[in-house]
Design an enzyme around this catalytic site. Structure first.
Site, short mmCIF file in Angstrom:
data_model
loop_
_atom_site.label_atom_id
_atom_site.label_comp_id
_atom_site.label_asym_id
_atom_site.label_seq_id
_atom_site.Cartn_x
_atom_site.Cartn_y
_atom_site.Cartn_z
N SER A 1 0.82 -1.21 0.00
CA SER A 1 0.00 0.00 0.00
C SER A 1 0.86 1.26 0.00
O SER A 1 2.02 1.26 0.42
CB SER A 1 -0.91 0.01 1.23
OG SER A 1 -0.15 0.21 2.41
N GLY B 1 1.58 2.23 3.82
CA GLY B 1 2.63 1.42 4.44
C GLY B 1 3.98 1.64 3.78
O GLY B 1 5.01 1.74 4.46
N GLY B 2 3.98 1.73 2.46
CA GLY B 2 5.24 1.94 1.75
C GLY B 2 5.87 3.28 2.07
O GLY B 2 7.09 3.38 2.23
N GLU C 1 6.86 -0.38 -4.66
CA GLU C 1 5.77 -0.34 -5.63
C GLU C 1 4.49 -0.16 -4.83
O GLU C 1 4.13 -1.01 -4.02
CB GLU C 1 5.71 -1.64 -6.44
CG GLU C 1 4.62 -1.61 -7.50
CD GLU C 1 4.26 -2.99 -8.00
OE1 GLU C 1 3.04 -3.25 -8.15
OE2 GLU C 1 5.17 -3.81 -8.23
N CYS D 1 -2.16 -4.71 -8.91
CA CYS D 1 -1.62 -3.35 -8.95
C CYS D 1 -1.83 -2.71 -10.32
O CYS D 1 -1.77 -1.48 -10.44
CB CYS D 1 -0.15 -3.35 -8.59
SG CYS D 1 0.86 -4.44 -9.63
#
Length: 476
Positions: free
Chosen positions: A199, A202-203, A222, A259
């Site tokens: 996400s 989170g990323g 990503e 994605c």
């Protein structure tokens, strides 16, 4: 010390210990390890697929194909390692007569960074997981990998790591579990780079952790992507009904948990396809989502989008047959005019799951003005008509920011080829020049070093004039 962080220290220590040995392996030896990993997957496919289906509900057919894709990735990076071209060896011989000043002997190559961390993805328990593209490319580069297991398939992760340990030197591939362990992994001084698929929220949090380290490291994340698809007036007139069917199939593939799912479909305002869109998406059977965290986030985001005053609903029940085990959700299809999308940029957010927005445009100018406002994406697609749409298509390509441009196809499905680029400008990724699929994925785990005036006996093997590994060398 927290148990999770203690496990992280053990894993990174093991990776640090084996790093010099892995980096020193000849290309053929490194390639052999990757081929052995592919063989392990082949030998245990049925058991691994059964376990993966229990944890992810993705279906055995889809998972069988994903194992094959993962094996192909491992074999591709075995080829890349063995060829040695990825080392990018350049040798400039000394030249006392060089103008304007004499030139020393300078030799340059790429070397492995050292231990790296890979955060596995929930929606690809094989291809973007323990032995997925991040791991395959890192091992090919000569970097030990510490896996951060996803909570969506922990048993599969442990079993896969255990199988990999039967063919890899100890420490080459280790695993940690838990969010605390993940944060500790990003900040551990031994870790030299991070690969992440997940996400945007989170990323970004982990990206910031990597940047705030005393010695910051690359974070290859990503994250989220809208993957806009444009249908030109000529394509609409030629095959509008066919494109609707293909669009719905792409949106709902793997229950929209991809994605590369098309989150936006741009249609001419006079498309007259609303009834067909509603009919086609109503025929899609709900299937289980990956887990309750995905299901809950999907329903919340879809409901927020549908409730926006600028948005109309084509199809959205948002009723579920949710249970502790299935977490099934219905598809959502919304629509609004392009000028309203420009006026409400808060609608430009990924809804991970079987949801998409049909955006209607009145003219090429209306379309291009809206495309200009879109955030970066992994993909951008045009469905057009050759011989009629060249000028418009070139304008669309020029306007959009994406890592892969697609003509008359759909973004779902990322081919494992050397030329593939799976990345894009923020928020699609944190580092748009890099890719997580394709031959160039190996570049994330390498850094350049130049040797000047160094005796042959002290040079790394790839830079030696006798070239014992027989790898490509660019000479001058």
């Amino acid at each position: 010390m927290h148990p999770d962080t203690s496990a992280t220290a053990l894993a990174t220590n093991a990776a640090t210990a084996v790093a010099p040995r892995l980096a020193a392996l000849a290309p053929t030896e490194r390639g052999a390890l990757l081929r052995a990993l592919s063989g392990v997957l082949h030998d245990h496919t049925d058991d691994l697929v059964h376990l993966a289906d229990e944890e992810t509900h993705l279906g055995t057919e889809r998972l069988q194909g994903e194992v094959l894709r993962t094996r192909v990735q491992l074999q591709m990076f075995a080829d890349i390692a063995e060829e040695g071209a990825y080392l990018d060896v350049v040798i400039d011989h000394a030249d006392a007569k060089a103008f304007p000043v004499p030139r020393p002997d300078v030799r340059r190559m790429l070397i492995p960074l050292g231990p790296v961390a890979v955060f596995t993805a929930s929606n690809f328990p094989f291809a973007f997981s323990v032995l997925g593209g991040d791991t395959a490319s890192a091992l090919a580069a000569g970097c030990p990998v510490v896996i951060k297991a996803h909570e969506g398939h922990p048993r599969l992760t442990d079993v896969t790591v255990g199988l990999a340990a039967t063919v890899l030197p100890a420490g080459c591939l280790t695993v940690v579990h838990g969010r605390e362990a993940g944060r500790a992994l990003v900040t551990d001084p031994a870790i030299q780079a991070v690969g992440f698929t997940g996400s945007t929220t989170g990323g970004r949090a982990l990206f910031d952790l990597a940047a705030r380290r005393p010695s910051p490291i690359p974070f290859y994340g990503e994250l989220g992507s809208l993957n806009p698809v444009v249908v030109t007036p000529a394509a609409l007139a030629q095959r509008g009904a066919q494109l609707v069917k293909q669009y719905i199939a792409s949106v709902t593939r793997s229950q929209g948990q991809l994605c590369t799912k098309p989150g936006l479909l741009f249609l001419p305002s006079n498309h007259d396809l609303s009834e067909l869109l509603a009919t086609e998406i109503a025929q899609v059977n709900s299937t289980p989502m990956l887990g309750p965290w995905i299901s809950e986030a999907y329903r919340a985001t879809a409901a927020e989008l549908a409730a926006h005053p600028a948005v109309s609903t084509i199809s959205s029940t948002l009723t579920t047959s949710d249970s502790e085990h299935t977490h099934e959700d219905s598809p959502t299809l919304l629509t609004l005019p392009a000028h309203d999308l420009r006026a409400h940029p808060e609608l430009l957010r990924e809804c991970f799951g079987p949801a998409s927005i049909v955006v209607t445009y009145d003219s090429a100018e209306d379309l291009l003005a809206t495309l200009k406002e879109l955030p970066g994406s992994l993909t951008a697609t045009i469905h057009g008509r050759e011989g009629e749409d060249e000028q418009l298509s070139q304008s669309i390509w020029f306007t959009q920011r994406a890592g892969r441009f697609i003509w008359n196809d759909w973004p779902t499905g990322v081919a494992v080829t050397r030329a593939m680029h799976h990345g894009g400008p923020w928020p699609a990724t944190t580092s748009s020049p890099h890719t997580s699929v394709g031959a160039a994925a190996i570049n994330r785990w390498l850094r350049p070093v130049a040797y000047q005036g160094t005796p042959e006996a002290l040079l790394p093997t790839p830079l030696q004039s006798k070239n014992p590994w027989s790898i490509p060398q660019s000479l001058k």
